[in-house]
Design a protein around this motif. Sequence first.
Motif, PDB file in Angstrom:
ATOM      1  N   HIS A 220     -37.739  19.884  22.046  1.00 44.91           N
ATOM      2  CA  HIS A 220     -37.551  20.023  23.506  1.00 44.91           C
ATOM      3  C   HIS A 220     -38.887  19.753  24.198  1.00 44.91           C
TER       4      HIS A 220
ATOM      5  N   PHE B 199     -34.277  31.937  34.459  1.00 45.46           N
ATOM      6  CA  PHE B 199     -34.761  30.814  33.653  1.00 45.46           C
ATOM      7  C   PHE B 199     -34.879  31.240  32.186  1.00 45.46           C
TER       8      PHE B 199
ATOM      9  N   VAL C 228     -31.523  31.498  30.401  1.00 46.13           N
ATOM     10  CA  VAL C 228     -30.915  30.202  30.041  1.00 46.13           C
ATOM     11  C   VAL C 228     -31.617  29.651  28.802  1.00 46.13           C
TER      12      VAL C 228
ATOM     13  N   LEU D 239     -29.941  28.869  25.133  1.00 48.31           N
ATOM     14  CA  LEU D 239     -29.973  27.542  24.478  1.00 48.31           C
ATOM     15  C   LEU D 239     -30.632  27.663  23.116  1.00 48.31           C
TER      16      LEU D 239
ATOM     17  N   GLU E  13     -29.209  26.397  19.642  1.00 51.57           N
ATOM     18  CA  GLU E  13     -29.854  25.528  18.639  1.00 51.57           C
ATOM     19  C   GLU E  13     -29.832  26.253  17.304  1.00 51.57           C
TER      20      GLU E  13
ATOM     21  N   ALA F 278     -33.795  23.738  33.539  1.00 56.57           N
ATOM     22  CA  ALA F 278     -32.676  24.465  32.906  1.00 56.57           C
ATOM     23  C   ALA F 278     -31.489  23.521  32.752  1.00 56.57           C
ATOM     24  N   SER F 279     -31.185  22.777  33.810  1.00 55.05           N
ATOM     25  CA  SER F 279     -30.011  21.873  33.702  1.00 55.05           C
ATOM     26  C   SER F 279     -30.279  20.838  32.618  1.00 55.05           C
ATOM     27  N   HIS F 280     -31.524  20.341  32.568  1.00 53.07           N
ATOM     28  CA  HIS F 280     -31.833  19.331  31.539  1.00 53.07           C
ATOM     29  C   HIS F 280     -31.598  19.925  30.150  1.00 53.07           C
ATOM     30  N   ALA F 281     -32.148  21.119  29.960  1.00 49.70           N
ATOM     31  CA  ALA F 281     -32.023  21.723  28.623  1.00 49.70           C
ATOM     32  C   ALA F 281     -30.553  21.950  28.300  1.00 49.70           C
ATOM     33  N   LEU F 282     -29.813  22.363  29.338  1.00 49.02           N
ATOM     34  CA  LEU F 282     -28.385  22.652  29.105  1.00 49.02           C
ATOM     35  C   LEU F 282     -27.672  21.368  28.675  1.00 49.02           C
TER      36      LEU F 282
ATOM     37  N   LYS G 112     -28.913  18.691  27.409  1.00 50.62           N
ATOM     38  CA  LYS G 112     -29.403  18.218  26.103  1.00 50.62           C
ATOM     39  C   LYS G 112     -28.698  18.990  24.979  1.00 50.62           C
ATOM     40  N   SER G 113     -28.610  20.285  25.134  1.00 52.19           N
ATOM     41  CA  SER G 113     -28.020  21.046  24.015  1.00 52.19           C
ATOM     42  C   SER G 113     -26.522  20.828  23.989  1.00 52.19           C
TER      43      SER G 113
END
Lengths: 310, 115, 490, 94, 107
Positions: free
Chosen positions: A169, D69, D72, D76, D80, E82-86, E88-89
């Motif tokens: 990431h 933040f 979230v 995630l 993972e 956050a949206s990007h990570a969401l 991506k996952s």
Amino acid sequence: MVRARDLFATVMLSGIYGLLSASFFILMDAADVAFTEAAVGAGIFPLLMLTVLTSVGRYEAERRRVRYLPLFVMVVLAGALFAAVLQMPPFGAVDAPSHGHVAQRYIQDSPAEIGIPNMVTSVLASYRGFDTLGEVVVIFTAAVGVVVILLGGRPKTPQQSTQALMAEHKVLRVVGKMLIPLILLFGLYVQFHGEYGPGGGFQAGVIFAVGIILYAMLFGLSNAQRVVPLGVLRWLVALGVLIYGSVGLANLVVGGEYLNYSMLASDPVTGQHIGIILIELGVGITVASAMVLIFFAFTRATRSRDELEE
Amino acid sequence: MADYYNYLIVVLLMVMGLYIVMAQGNLVKKLIGLNIFQTSVFIFYISTAKVSGGTAPIVIDGAELYSNPLPQVLILTAIVVGIATMSLALALVLRIKRAYGSVEEDVILEQDKSC
Amino acid sequence: MLSHLAVLQVVVPLLAAPTCLILERARAAWLFACLACLLSLGISIALFMQVEASGPISYALGGWEAPWGIEYRIDALSSFVLLLINLVAAAVIIGANSSLTAELPEPRHSPFYVLFLLCFAGLQGIVATGDAFNVFVFLEISSLATYALVALGRDRRALFAAYQYLIVGTIGATFYLIGIGFLYSLTGTLNMADMAQLLPGLEEQRLVAAAFAFVVIGIAMKLALFPLHGWLPDAYSQAPSMATAFLAASATKVALYLFIRMYFEVLGQDAVNALFPVGKLFLLLGAIAVILASLAAIRQNNVKRVFALSSVGQIGYLVIGVGLGNALGLQAALLHLFNHGLIKAALFIAVAAVVCRVGGSRLEDFRGLGRAMPWTMGGMVIGALSLIGVPLTAGFVSKWYLVLAAMESGLWPLVALVLIGSFIALFYVWRIVEVAYFQPRDGAAVSEAPLMLLLPLWAMALANLYFGIDTSLTVGGSEQAVNFLMGSRP
Amino acid sequence: MILTVVALALIVVMAMAIARAFLGPTIYDRILAVNLFGTKTVLLIAVVSYIAGRPDFLDVALIYALINFISVIAVLRFFEYGSSKVNDKVGKDA
Amino acid sequence: MPELITLLSSLCLLLGAFLIFSGGLGVLRFPDFFTRMHAAGVTETMAVTLIVLGLMLHSGWGLPLFKLLLILLFVMITGPTASHALAKSALHGGLRPLGDDSNNERH
């Protein structure tokens, strides 16, 4: 939430529940409490639950049939409570007994006697300072208990560096690098701003812990532990409680009762200031290191179990 | 009757929380129930603290009527106590998972009876 | 410095705990813990003398007087209970080092002492404070430390026992919190003495009853009163034996102290009985507890569980004493509170000695120990005799007062019950003695328990005898406490 | 007056977010709903602090954004980490 | 001058409220996860700026203004990440956007 079998969804909903209750506190004019409830109820609690869920598995065994005995007991309890609650003074009544008597003193005199606008902090640190000492010791006990249960006594800093799962990431890491200093700075601001607005030792401690936990999540546990080794954490947890206790003892030596800060300086109000700032510092240090210790213990416990498996 | 809504919500949440703790088998689910139960007590305390028309207990020259700071102080300590108990309970759940291999109450109980 | 004794009593162990954590090596932590406990014992004796001489001490923390700040009130009742806790703690801590080397891996020793000191400070905090919310805070400190201590047990069942205990304990503490919330919203103050004056004048009696009901249920959970005692046998049998010795002798006693203070001082005995026949309910629960728990104790084959269940039974006696409602009944309860603490301390330290040498506490491990470990078994027999209530032992004194109180209130079945209870106690004690003395030692030869364990064991055993004969201290102390409690309620 | 309208709009949207959290077919919808809910709470607090005329509530709003933040990210990371090991079917909700 | 500021601030607030409402509706109604993601993204960034701007104008100079700026900055950074990570996952987890026919060769 009662129905959902998938534990993960329950944790998310309990996160929302924490946020909801915190915003309720805001409406009830309880800024400090909302602050803490948000940081804990919506922040640390789901975080810990998620780390537990990684090894406990997401799905509950099977849908349980509704058990009638607890249901019956609950209905009876609810009925009794409704009857009792109706006799409570109506909500928000100005003349309710609980506002009179003791509380009036806090509202009228605390600005004069302790000289800080945030009455909640003044009551927390000075009028009922011993409760807060108890609170700090509770956090200390939890940290020692968790370390003993999970890591079996003396926590060792791991030698091998486990590659963090979030390695790919890149975006998160860059943003993380930018954000973490900001978070820690905000933590400091909250720590020393406790007298004038919502904030204080405990909330600052939680923010510090969240900052370090974010670092640990993004950059992997081993580098995080190089930054904040477990041995040092053990010292910090004990140090915070000792700071708090020794401030109390200092008052004893100087002649006042235990935790009576007005003796510390020539004029009582500045004495209170010094005392409260020191107390908040002690609380902040203990809470921050306790939370980080608990989080490291949890991640090490879930991770080391998997190394055995692989 | 209208101004008793707060306390009714508190009672409802309290009863729901206790029900979860008693009826659910999964140890983690029990903890969430416990959390709901404790949060309902906090809401109860704070709703006794509110003075209608009073602002938050931070002195500002404008306001003169303040909500009662005492229950808020009690709740600050109670939240800390709640999270401390939760983290200890979660540590126990992790160890139980490692020792028994499962987090279901009945699975653990008959494993105890067997050995 | 003398006037600060009240607060030093709690602060010394409280601050000793973090310093113990810093001392890495187990031996240093142990020595430091011993120092802290002995110092605290000295303070408690001085306090007991001071209260006996000059009446209740009131110490305003932080310099704010009673209803505004937190106030420490040490009166006849609390100094009496404080003395018990300190005696037991001092005995247990001295023997702890040698018993732990057999049971816990080395890195867990210093956290054990930290948790022990925290639990000790928590219990003292409950007894010493005069502020209702402060009781909750220290209740949580002692309970958290107890859950962690129970979880230290070797067997995996200790984890589940600790979990059960945590759930029940947290619900109990939160019930207590709700009870205080009701009381606070009615009276506006948290100081117990202050509350006691304000409560009778209120007209919302239903809410007072609800508040009292919550407080009683909360305390009943901590007290392991009959229907809610499920967690106690597992928790006490799985915990490290030294931890059980301390907990069995003091944790439940402090819960009873809290109940007595709330029932007699804060809410007033007659006011409460008018709303709800609490006295009779307690008589009933106590009676059931004595009979069922003692019967259950007979079937156990793990000696620790036998004594844990017998504790539940003995708590039944305490509750009967309180339920009787007359001055003699209360004094019997206080006496039994003190004596039972000593009995359980002696018995569990003896079990710790056996576990230390033999490695298990099942009945078979006790076979033939009478000859192999004469001193340990001797101490255990004295404790057992005192448990049954044989004349010349402490147990007899408290049972005798209980019988007198029952006769005074004319409840003859109660007298019969006390005798049956003692008879059942005799039965399960005889099982252990018979195995230990009359069966040959088949396993490996076992040497006598280490001196550091025998010392506290015999200190407790002799205390049992001493307080059986010279009852001036115990009867005198409880006499004062009863007058204080009865006196304070018109 | 305008502030109350905005506050109302926020509350409605938060209700929608909770509805999405319950309905959400896939797990990711739930995370999205929580994220949305979090940011709306931040705004609600800011607006409410202005209605009540107490500007120092903004610290609370800031911490909300921070906590939102972090949760979230934690979720995630759990995914993972969780999905690779607990190998349950992602997307198919219970 | 002051009326202009209050007018502007109420305008921003109203616009912000409308955007939030539309975004919220979008989250509910859109069929697929990624489209909902877009709707949520809109509210998170655009509406937040508008409302915070409105509040800033409303509050005038002072410490609150700085705090609002801080909040704006913070949300601006965390929202898209956050949206990007969401997203991506979600992709990593095997969720395919609707109507994406290119997934067979990319697999």
